[in-house]
Design a protein around this motif. Structure first.
Motif, PDB file in Angstrom:
ATOM      1  N   ALA A 253      -4.039  -4.552  -7.895  1.00 23.50           N
ATOM      2  CA  ALA A 253      -3.789  -3.286  -7.480  1.00 23.50           C
ATOM      3  C   ALA A 253      -3.738  -2.305  -8.515  1.00 23.50           C
ATOM      4  O   ALA A 253      -4.076  -1.188  -8.687  1.00 23.50           O
ATOM      5  CB  ALA A 253      -2.541  -3.334  -6.555  1.00 23.50           C
ATOM      6  N   LYS A 254      -3.187  -2.799  -9.506  1.00 22.20           N
ATOM      7  CA  LYS A 254      -2.884  -2.059 -10.911  1.00 22.20           C
ATOM      8  C   LYS A 254      -4.043  -1.725 -11.573  1.00 22.20           C
ATOM      9  O   LYS A 254      -4.109  -0.606 -11.918  1.00 22.20           O
ATOM     10  CB  LYS A 254      -1.946  -2.679 -11.793  1.00 22.20           C
ATOM     11  N   ASN A 267      -8.142  10.622  -4.330  1.00 24.43           N
ATOM     12  CA  ASN A 267      -7.394   9.478  -3.624  1.00 24.43           C
ATOM     13  C   ASN A 267      -7.642   8.100  -3.779  1.00 24.43           C
ATOM     14  O   ASN A 267      -8.894   8.094  -3.838  1.00 24.43           O
ATOM     15  CB  ASN A 267      -7.550   9.821  -1.880  1.00 24.43           C
ATOM     16  N   LEU A 268      -6.857   7.411  -3.585  1.00 20.53           N
ATOM     17  CA  LEU A 268      -7.264   5.855  -3.969  1.00 20.53           C
ATOM     18  C   LEU A 268      -6.655   5.090  -2.525  1.00 20.53           C
ATOM     19  O   LEU A 268      -5.797   5.220  -1.959  1.00 20.53           O
ATOM     20  CB  LEU A 268      -6.401   5.133  -5.144  1.00 20.53           C
ATOM     21  N   ILE A 269      -7.855   4.271  -2.091  1.00 23.65           N
ATOM     22  CA  ILE A 269      -7.495   3.540  -0.859  1.00 23.65           C
ATOM     23  C   ILE A 269      -7.723   2.109  -1.482  1.00 23.65           C
ATOM     24  O   ILE A 269      -8.814   1.648  -2.091  1.00 23.65           O
ATOM     25  CB  ILE A 269      -8.506   3.801   0.069  1.00 23.65           C
ATOM     26  N   LEU A 270      -6.551   1.406  -1.156  1.00 22.24           N
ATOM     27  CA  LEU A 270      -6.763   0.089  -1.559  1.00 22.24           C
ATOM     28  C   LEU A 270      -7.049  -0.856  -0.294  1.00 22.24           C
ATOM     29  O   LEU A 270      -6.788  -0.589   0.882  1.00 22.24           O
ATOM     30  CB  LEU A 270      -5.275  -0.789  -1.954  1.00 22.24           C
ATOM     31  N   LYS A 284       0.916  -1.005  -2.725  1.00 20.63           N
ATOM     32  CA  LYS A 284       0.942   0.473  -2.900  1.00 20.63           C
ATOM     33  C   LYS A 284       1.983   0.535  -4.118  1.00 20.63           C
ATOM     34  O   LYS A 284       1.709   1.568  -4.978  1.00 20.63           O
ATOM     35  CB  LYS A 284       1.487   0.984  -1.566  1.00 20.63           C
ATOM     36  N   GLU A 285       3.140  -0.139  -4.124  1.00 21.05           N
ATOM     37  CA  GLU A 285       4.237   0.332  -5.120  1.00 21.05           C
ATOM     38  C   GLU A 285       3.692  -0.205  -6.525  1.00 21.05           C
ATOM     39  O   GLU A 285       3.710   0.774  -7.397  1.00 21.05           O
ATOM     40  CB  GLU A 285       5.416  -0.924  -4.923  1.00 21.05           C
ATOM     41  N   GLU A 286       2.778  -1.298  -6.541  1.00 19.08           N
ATOM     42  CA  GLU A 286       2.256  -1.490  -8.008  1.00 19.08           C
ATOM     43  C   GLU A 286       1.134  -0.553  -8.394  1.00 19.08           C
ATOM     44  O   GLU A 286       1.297   0.014  -9.520  1.00 19.08           O
ATOM     45  CB  GLU A 286       1.484  -2.878  -7.830  1.00 19.08           C
ATOM     46  N   ALA A 287       0.347  -0.133  -7.345  1.00 24.21           N
ATOM     47  CA  ALA A 287      -0.789   1.059  -7.833  1.00 24.21           C
ATOM     48  C   ALA A 287      -0.046   2.137  -8.237  1.00 24.21           C
ATOM     49  O   ALA A 287      -0.378   2.946  -9.174  1.00 24.21           O
ATOM     50  CB  ALA A 287      -1.695   0.995  -6.762  1.00 24.21           C
ATOM     51  N   PHE A 291      -1.087   5.347 -10.703  1.00 23.83           N
ATOM     52  CA  PHE A 291      -1.783   6.455  -9.885  1.00 23.83           C
ATOM     53  C   PHE A 291      -0.990   7.100  -8.802  1.00 23.83           C
ATOM     54  O   PHE A 291      -0.432   6.101  -7.893  1.00 23.83           O
ATOM     55  CB  PHE A 291      -3.034   6.009  -9.704  1.00 23.83           C
ATOM     56  N   GLU A 292      -0.573   8.248  -8.524  1.00 23.18           N
ATOM     57  CA  GLU A 292       0.121   8.621  -7.693  1.00 23.18           C
ATOM     58  C   GLU A 292      -0.374   8.503  -6.133  1.00 23.18           C
ATOM     59  O   GLU A 292       0.383   8.067  -5.322  1.00 23.18           O
ATOM     60  CB  GLU A 292       0.557  10.242  -7.687  1.00 23.18           C
ATOM     61  N   ILE A 293      -1.557   8.993  -5.850  1.00 23.99           N
ATOM     62  CA  ILE A 293      -1.941   9.208  -4.420  1.00 23.99           C
ATOM     63  C   ILE A 293      -2.618   7.917  -3.742  1.00 23.99           C
ATOM     64  O   ILE A 293      -3.965   7.749  -4.244  1.00 23.99           O
ATOM     65  CB  ILE A 293      -2.766  10.423  -4.141  1.00 23.99           C
ATOM     66  N   VAL A 294      -1.892   6.843  -3.482  1.00 28.30           N
ATOM     67  CA  VAL A 294      -2.480   5.771  -2.944  1.00 28.30           C
ATOM     68  C   VAL A 294      -2.299   5.537  -1.440  1.00 28.30           C
ATOM     69  O   VAL A 294      -1.372   5.829  -0.777  1.00 28.30           O
ATOM     70  CB  VAL A 294      -1.474   4.606  -3.733  1.00 28.30           C
TER      71      VAL A 294
END
Ligand SMILES: [Zn+2]
Ligand SMILES: [Zn+2]
Length: 305
Positions: A253-254, A267-270, A284-287, A291-294
């Motif tokens: 995720a990082k 925007n980042l979508i994982l 989400k927490e790790e990303a 980067f802010e907008i996950v």
């Protein structure tokens, strides 16, 4: 007003399907266009569940030939035939995909009710593989255990928006509206020239979507997709399992967040989570340390931008 860009996640889990965990597939809408991206097992059922009309799918983009990204393709192709589809369907994917599908068709019924086209990919550098009046699609070469491409969908700038009140006040005939939307000035009957900018608004800025799954961390991706509205980047692992990334050709995720940061995306979508993890919030927490907008993809989620 409908959004310019919508992404419906049909499946976003790695490897074997589970009861509520579908392998990868998603539907991208750009203005009036609809594209299917990857087609893991169960995709046609997910399309039904998410009320996506089969007839609207004219192009299918397959990233690579691992089963969790294309085992649903044969089912989709066959069902389209059962429904007596006549509109052409084009499949984009790695070289070999045509052979896989045609062999199955040959050994079963032998034909489709509609023209089935393939665009097989081999290039290791980005190439434009589809273009029309609304969108351009370019491959994003990925770094995986087998040949794999992501896809970069870039909307083209739309027409200018007519200021209808001003146009009516000036008694401009609606026969000229298309010309105005395309940027043309207008000469009134008394000879006055109306500047296009006085009767139109700027079009909405074009949007773009980068789909990157499956891939190990590859900094070149960020260079290619600078400023994308949204990036879907696989995050198979958390950092605690980073040692698994290299042998499997996947990312944490990082690392996904680092690509988002370097590419300055909106925007980042994982997605593409390994099913070993029970709590997706950890991704989400790790990303978000990078980067802010996950956003977290999950089956049935719809994102609009
Ligand atoms: Zn996969
Ligand atoms: Zn894979």
């Amino acid at each position: 007003m409908s959004p310019q860009l919508s992404i419906t996640i049909l499946g976003c889990y790695a490897a074997a399907p589970g009861t509520f965990k579908n392998p990868t597939s998603q539907v991208l809408g750009i203005r009036n266009h609809m594209f299917l991206i990857d087609c893991g097992e169960g995709t046609q059922v997910s399309l039904r569940l998410n009320k996506v009309k089969f007839s609207r799918i004219k192009h299918i983009f397959i990233s690579h030939l691992h089963g969790d990204h294309f085992f649903g393709l044969m089912g989709v192709i066959t069902t389209f035939s059962l429904l007596k589809r006549t509109a052409p369907l084009t499949i984009y994917g790695p070289k070999g995909i045509k052979e896989i599908i045609l062999l199955q068709l040959k050994l079963s019924q032998g034909f489709t009710s509609y023209p089935l086209h393939f665009k097989e990919l081999e290039s290791k550098s980005p190439e434009v593989i589809y273009e029309d009046e609304v969108v351009t699609v370019t491959t994003i070469p990925l770094k995986h255990r087998v040949y794999a491409n992501g896809y970069f969908f870039q909307e083209k700038e739309g027409d200018r928006k007519l200021d209808i009140n001003k146009a009516l006040n000036l008694n401009i005939d609606n026969a000229y509206f298309n010309k105005i939307k395309q940027g043309g000035d207008i000469t009134l009957e008394d000879g006055t020239v109306i500047d296009n900018k006085d009767i139109t608004f700027d079009p909405l800025p074009p949007k773009s979507y980068a789909y990157c799954s499956d891939t190990a961390y590859k900094p070149e991706i960020a260079t290619q997709i600078q400023g994308a509205t949204a990036l879907y980047h696989e995050a198979t692992f958390l950092e605690s399992h980073e040692h698994l990334c290299k042998p499997t050709g996947h990312s944490t995720a990082k690392q996904a967040a680092q690509i988002a940061l370097d590419a300055k995306v909106g925007n980042l979508i994982l997605g593409h989570y390994s099913t070993r993890y029970r709590n997706l919030e950890l991704f989400k927490e790790e990303a978000r340390t990078i980067f802010e907008i996950v956003h977290l993809a999950d089956d049935g989620t719809v994102f609009t931008f």
